[in-house]
Design a protein around this motif. Structure first.
Motif: not given
Ligand code: ADP
Ligand code: ZN
Ligand code: ZN
Length: 733
Positions: A409, A413-414, A416, A422-423, A425, A500, A509, A536-537, A557
């Motif tokens: 995971i 993420l890295r 992306c 964007q991701s 979680v 994270l 984040i 971003d996350i 994720c």
């Protein structure tokens, strides 16, 4: 003697008689002030009659009757009565739960007459105007004509924003016979078809079938994968009904999460009055919206579960979007299901009702399979380039995790981040009650009297069955393989965000959960930030799973879904499947291909296997079979009697008394009564809670029994000292 029988907002399930010499049957459904105890309270007149079981000298006089506001229509009163009967809740409280507060304080209402200013549209002459024929200097004129040609209409709202010169021009055009004015709903075809896409073949088929049966009670289950364009089906069916001067009621699980749906409907039907009813309205807004619906002026009513009680004289269609969502069931007071009442209302009005979902509830799916509902399926995405995301499981038995995050995971993420995508979680926190699980052989502690899992109560080191009350000590080792490593299952999620931040100090984040959106407007601000690409996350709970369209979201994720797999709640798995399909549907909605990673210790579990194939049908069939053999809904009908008291023993004792009462009742034979048990969360807000499960093979048996039993319970001496309630068709046990 003229007597009005009034429903009052008191916890007593009957009507109250008052003398009202000036009343007649046209007052049924009106609000009235009456003396009650030493207060004056308002109620609703349910009937007007000439006799009462109470002697005349004991009857009190009713106060003023509100004849300014239109009375509640008979059909709505019937809905309230049904609701009261079915959920065994006092009629007065059912009605007051459904009405806008201001409707009960009629002295303060000033009724705003609907002043829907008329919209403008081109006449046939107007449509034949050729822009090139107009003088080049007449710039404003040309602009206005091209606007009209493009959209077909100019709404009153748009008109307001235009310059006074343009408004003057509109009146000039009217003189010339180029445009005409009209008011929504009083005229036909007020929607702008210009913006409607051509339906796909599957959509077209669905629309055709629904419209083919608009004048009859027909429950439709619209089962379409995420992105298949269910909304477009709603829109086109709505357009047709509006053109027939009908009203459409749309129920959504949580309006805060779906401002987009409202925007989509407003955009498609700019000249139709759309009122939205939800908890964010103030009392006067709620009242005005309600009255617009009741007068038939509002063509579309969009709202959360409470909107099911909106009077709509020209109701032609009900839509329940995401019908499987648990928010349609109220969890306190009147425990009604708006989805189920939608079916009742559609039958009452003899109209179609559409239940839409990518993952219907097993109840509705079962109804469709046995032919009580009609099934419509959309198998492909509406936009041809949009592909379904690729879903993959990460096997936690071979891949190590640190602080809840696996290397796979972190890698994804890295990646992306590097691609500036964007991701999300996703942290699942629902449906978690600890069960006892052996990590080596997957043995789970189950009840030997029921097909249920035992719940770990760590406080007293006991395993308890929440269905029958069976209890045993927590085993020191696995009875199947002997491994001493048996543990309560599930792990904390609080540190994910912090982890994270440590792994990706450079990333922006954004945590989205109930806490972070508590303030008014906070939710919209967060959505804006996400859309502007300022995060971003995203770290979020189920709030982020529903209905959103984030075009740049490429990766989802899922961290701790397994807990629901082995939950004691028999609905938890169904819920998880729906949620994961929904959250997976967030990835790759536009041009960015999406992928979904699920961390799990059980990659072979049928749920994940079905999820990878995005195969709801197979999944549902397997589950329905399980429900049938285990004797769970939809193959049986349930109710729960819950009791709470400062001391658990008192709550349990009360339930035992009610159970004793049941066994001597004549229609008890078709009923299965389980033992009273402490609730899973036994202690809540200083009270100890216990429950008693009731089960029957048919709804009718259950209802007949409940009616007598409920009445019986109110005669028990203890019933006034204990807080108790009945929950019919409960969602959680
Ligand atoms: P669902 O509610 O089934 O998940 P949506 O209604 O959100 O799907 O539709 C997904 C996307 O497809 C939306 O962007 C919508 O505008 C688009 N869409 C729907 N129907 C059509 C169509 N017939 N032609 C082109 N685009 C469509
Ligand atoms: Zn074992
Ligand atoms: Zn049991």
């Amino acid at each position: 003697m003229v007597i009005v029988r009034v429903a009052l907002d008191v916890p007593i399930d009957r009507l109250f008689d008052y003398l009202a010499p000036d009343a007649d049957t046209t007052d049924i459904g009106r609000c009235v002030y009456v003396p009650f105890g030493n207060r004056q309270i308002s109620g609703i007149i349910i009937s007007v009659c000439e006799t009462s079981s109470i002697p005349e000298e004991k009857l009190k006089h009713a106060g003023q009757i509100d004849r300014q506001t239109p009375p509640l229509p008979q059909s709505l009163l019937e809905l309230f009565e049904f609701c009261s009967r079915y959920y065994h809740h006092p009629i007065g409280q059912v009605i007051m739960n459904g009405l806008p507060i201001l409707l009960r304080k009629f002295k303060h209402i000033t009724i705003r007459k609907a002043e829907q200013p008329p919209s403008w549209r081109l006449t046939d002459t107007g449509r034949s105007i050729i822009l090139a024929d107009l003088p080049v200097r007449a710039k404003a004129k040309r602009q206005l004509i091209s606007l009209l040609l493009k959209h077909g209409i100019i709404t009153a709202d748009t008109c307001k924003t235009m310059s006074s010169h343009s408004r003057k021009l509109l009146h000039e055009f009217k003189e010339l016979g180029w445009v005409e004015q009209f008011t929504a709903l009083s005229e036909k075809s007020v929607f702008s078809t210009a913006s409607a896409p051509v339906p796909t073949a599957e959509q077209a088929q669905a629309i055709f079938e629904i419209l083919d049966r608009t004048g009859t009670f027909t429950p439709w289950l619209l089962n379409g994968i995420t992105g298949s364009g269910k909304t477009e089906v709603y829109l086109q069916v709505t357009a047709s009904l509006l053109a027939q001067q009908k009203q459409v009621l749309i129920l959504v699980p949580e309006i805060n999460l779906t401002p987009q749906l409202e925007a989509v409907f407003r955009k498609r039907f700019p000249a139709t009055i759309l009122v939205s009813l939800h908890s964010g309205l103030n009392n006067s807004e709620r009242l005005q919206s309600w009255l617009q619906a009741q007068r038939g002026e509002a063509g579309i009513v969009l709202g959360t579960r409470l909107a099911i009680f909106t009077p709509m004289p020209e109701l032609g269609l009900i839509i329940v979007d995401e019908e499987q969502d648990h928010s349609f069931k109220q969890q306190d007071g009147l425990r009604y299901s708006a989805r189920d009442l939608a079916i009742y209302r559609a039958r009452q009005a003899n109209i179609p009702v559409i239940l839409g979902s990518a993952t219907p509830s097993l109840e509705s799916y079962h109804q469709a399979r046995i032919g009580r509902y009609k099934l419509l399926q959309l198998h492909s995405r509406a936009i041809s380039q949009a592909t379904l995301p690729a879903i993959r499981c990460i096997d936690l038995r071979v891949i190590p995790v640190q602080e809840g995050l696996s290397e796979s995971i972190l890698d994804a993420l890295r990646h992306c981040l590097a691609r500036k995508q964007q991701s999300l979680v996703f942290i699942n926190r629902r449906g978690y009650s600890p069960v006892l699980l052996c990590k080596s052989c997957r043995w789970i502690a189950t009840c030997n009297r029921c097909s249920s899992r035992l719940v770990v109560h760590l406080r007293d080191r006991q395993l308890r069955c929440h269905y029958c009350g069976n209890q045993q000590p927590v085993s020191p080792a696995c009875p199947q393989c002997g491994d001493p490593d048996v543990l309560p299952f599930g792990h904390g999620t609080q540190r994910i965000e912090a982890a994270l931040v440590r792994h990706f100090p450079e990333a922006r984040i954004l945590r989205v959960d109930r806490d972070s959106i508590r303030h008014k407007g906070a939710w919209q601000k967060m959505l804006d930030r996400i859309h502007r690409g300022e995060a971003d996350i995203l770290v979020g709970t189920q709030l982020l799973a529903k209905g959103h369209d984030f075009p740049n979201l490429a990766l989802v994720c899922v961290l701790n879904a397994d807990a629901s797999l082995y939950s004691t709640d028999f609905r938890a798995e169904e819920h998880l499947f729906a949620q994961l399909i929904q959250v997976a549907g967030r990835a790759g909605r536009a041009n960015v291909p999406g992928s979904v990673l699920i961390q799990t210790e059980f990659p072979q579990h049928p749920l994940y296997q079905a999820l990878i194939r995005q195969d709801f049908a197979t999944y549902a069939q397997v589950h329905l079979k399980e429900r049938r053999s285990a004797g769970f809904p939809p193959f049986v009908y349930l109710a729960i009697l819950r009791a709470e008291a400062p001391v658990l023993a008192d709550a349990l004792e009360f339930l035992r008394q009610t159970a004793a009462l049941a066994t001597v009742m004549e229609n008890y034979t078709h009923i299965q009564l389980f033992d009273p048990v402490p609730a899973h969360m036994t202690r809540l807000k200083g009270l100890e809670r216990a429950q008693l499960l009731i089960q029957a093979r048919s709804r009718r048996y259950l209802q007949t029994f409940l009616r007598n039993w409920h009445q019986g319970i109110t005669t028990l001496p203890a019933h006034n000292k204990i807080r108790w309630h009945l929950d019919v068709d409960p969602l959680t046990l």
